[in-house]
Design an enzyme around this catalytic site. Structure first.
Site, PDB file in Angstrom:
ATOM      1  N   HIS A   1       1.879   0.482  11.423  1.00  0.00           N
ATOM      2  CA  HIS A   1       0.919   0.986  12.414  1.00  0.00           C
ATOM      3  C   HIS A   1       0.288  -0.199  13.144  1.00  0.00           C
ATOM      4  CE1 HIS A   1       0.766   5.150  10.728  1.00  0.00           C
ATOM      5  NE2 HIS A   1       1.129   4.517   9.638  1.00  0.00           N
TER       6      HIS A   1
ATOM      7  N   HIS B   1       4.659  11.659   8.403  1.00  0.00           N
ATOM      8  CA  HIS B   1       3.993  11.291   7.149  1.00  0.00           C
ATOM      9  C   HIS B   1       3.939  12.531   6.272  1.00  0.00           C
ATOM     10  CE1 HIS B   1       2.479   7.705   9.212  1.00  0.00           C
ATOM     11  NE2 HIS B   1       2.046   7.261   8.059  1.00  0.00           N
TER      12      HIS B   1
ATOM     13  N   GLU C   1       3.029  11.727   0.600  1.00  0.00           N
ATOM     14  CA  GLU C   1       2.478  10.436   0.166  1.00  0.00           C
ATOM     15  C   GLU C   1       1.509  10.728  -0.982  1.00  0.00           C
ATOM     16  OE1 GLU C   1       0.132   8.591   3.202  1.00  0.00           O
ATOM     17  OE2 GLU C   1      -0.179   6.742   2.064  1.00  0.00           O
TER      18      GLU C   1
ATOM     19  N   ASP D   1       3.374  -0.433   6.385  1.00  0.00           N
ATOM     20  CA  ASP D   1       2.351   0.564   6.721  1.00  0.00           C
ATOM     21  C   ASP D   1       1.242  -0.101   7.541  1.00  0.00           C
ATOM     22  OD1 ASP D   1       1.593   3.168   6.832  1.00  0.00           O
ATOM     23  OD2 ASP D   1       0.728   3.273   4.833  1.00  0.00           O
ATOM     24  N   ASP D   2       0.248  -0.689   6.866  1.00  0.00           N
ATOM     25  CA  ASP D   2      -0.894  -1.314   7.565  1.00  0.00           C
ATOM     26  C   ASP D   2      -1.131  -2.702   6.978  1.00  0.00           C
ATOM     27  OD1 ASP D   2      -2.006   0.993   9.274  1.00  0.00           O
ATOM     28  OD2 ASP D   2      -1.734   1.895   7.302  1.00  0.00           O
TER      29      ASP D   2
ATOM     30  N   GLY E   1      -2.570  10.706   9.541  1.00  0.00           N
ATOM     31  CA  GLY E   1      -3.871  11.289   9.220  1.00  0.00           C
ATOM     32  C   GLY E   1      -3.877  11.922   7.843  1.00  0.00           C
TER      33      GLY E   1
ATOM     34  N   HIS F   1       8.141   1.207   9.500  1.00  0.00           N
ATOM     35  CA  HIS F   1       6.885   1.957   9.338  1.00  0.00           C
ATOM     36  C   HIS F   1       5.700   0.992   9.311  1.00  0.00           C
ATOM     37  CE1 HIS F   1       4.781   5.696   7.627  1.00  0.00           C
ATOM     38  NE2 HIS F   1       3.843   4.771   7.785  1.00  0.00           N
TER      39      HIS F   1
HETATM   40 ZN    ZN Z   1       1.757   5.184   7.677  1.00  0.00          ZN
END
Ligand code: ZN
Length: 347
Positions: free
Chosen positions: A27, A211, A214, A292-293, A184, A25
């Site tokens: 991005h 997603h 969360e 994630d990021d 999003g 996971h």
């Molecule tokens: Zn994510």
């Protein structure tokens, strides 16, 4: 029975860079480091809110005191203005893949939205997908990492754009997009209208990672599994509040893609020590650690492993188990080949 964690004992700090890892996971949009953005702006132009590294950081990275889901999402707006040519996009991809390989990630599923990279240059999404595919695979080959691209559609830009992107993706060669993700703002834009797109992707034998749960209710996790048939959930940590849902996830062998620091940044959890990953695992729910990021959270996957050990007391046996579970849930089309190629790292 695996010893998942021994939380009450103080763990000595151990660098986890040596530990071979899987990230399912991540991005691409949030993997472009501030240094990379500055290089892109200087070589190929594009708008940045600041052109000096330390001044740029707070615009694209969470600062130590910043928290909140909308703050986190707001960081992405800076990136969109930057991709003015093919070379800029390719450079961003190349740096992101190299960073993962340098962190000893052996298998990476890198998800992205072609619309994000196409917007500024008004490129055709099909061209963008091709450029990214070529740059991704060329870099992966040279760095000795396996990278599998997934398609991200956003809830925030409406059904029409998502639908045309999915149709484009399914018209490309199979290895351009091996799974579908919806990202999003799940609080404001529920996934229901996109169900038909999940079904299109699933009908072609590709994976679904949604997603859900969360910062939203566990009902969204249940919906992603029961209604949309997702094999993997991005985050999904609110499932820990519902014992019946944990049973469902365990029985259907659904994987939760856990992202510790990101969950703190979005205020999904108040702090790492209160993260429910170990509780979920004790209840038999499949979990793995991801970034994630990484550029927005200013982390690496090694850092997330170090947190898991230091803050949650995760045992090395549990870290190995999470990688075995991640490998089993990978969207790579040849599971036998994948097991043979990298499965030995976690035996
Ligand atoms: Zn994510």
């Amino acid at each position: 029975m695996i010893d998942i964690s021994h939380r009450d004992t103080v763990q000595p700090f151990t660098s986890m860079k040596h530990f071979p890892k899987i990230d399912l996971h991540r991005h691409l949009e949030g993997s472009v480091e501030p240094e990379t953005l500055l290089t892109i702006a200087s070589k190929w132009g594009g708008k940045l809110p600041a052109y000096e590294l330390e001044a740029l950081r707070p615009h694209i990275q969470m600062t130590p005191e910043q928290r909140g889901f909308t703050v986190f999402l707001s960081k992405f707006s800076v990136f969109r203005g930057l991709y003015t040519c093919r070379e800029a996009i390719e450079y961003a991809v190349c740096c992101a893949v190299q960073a993962a390989a340098a962190d000893n990630v052996k298998y990476l599923e890198l998800r992205y939205s072609p619309s994000h990279f196409a917007a500024q240059g008004r490129f055709c999404e099909r061209d963008v997908a091709h450029w990214i595919h070529v740059a991704m695979q060329r870099t992966a080959l040279s760095c000795g990492i396996i990278v599998v691209p997934l398609l991200t559609i956003s809830r925030d830009y409406g059904f029409e754009l998502a639908s045309s992107t999915v149709d484009m993706a399914l018209s490309m060669p199979d290895d351009y997009f091996m799974g579908l993700d919806i990202a999003g703002n799940e609080l404001e834009n529920p996934a229901d209208p996109f169900a038909v797109l999940f079904e299109k992707f699933r009908a072609r034998g590709r994976g679904l990672s949604i997603h859900a749960g969360e910062v939203s209710s566990h009902a969204h996790v249940r919906q992603a599994v029961v209604q949309f048939g997702a094999r993997r959930i991005g985050h999904g940590i609110s499932a820990a509040k519902d014992p019946n849902l944990m049973c469902l996830l365990r029985d259907r062998d659904v994987l939760l893609e856990i992202c510790l620091t990101s969950n703190v940044h979005t205020e999904a959890v108040p702090c790492i020590r209160e993260h429910p990953v170990c509780d979920l695992a004790r209840n038999g729910v499949a979990c793995c650690l991801n970034t994630d990021d990484p550029a927005i959270s200013a982390i690496t996957l090694s850092h997330e492993y170090e947190l898991a050990v230091a803050e949650l007391g995760c045992s090395e046996a549990f870290l190995h188990e999470m990688n075995r579970v991640a490998l089993r849930h990978a969207f790579h089309p040849d599971q036998a080949w994948l097991q043979k190629k990298i499965g030995h790292y976690w035996q």
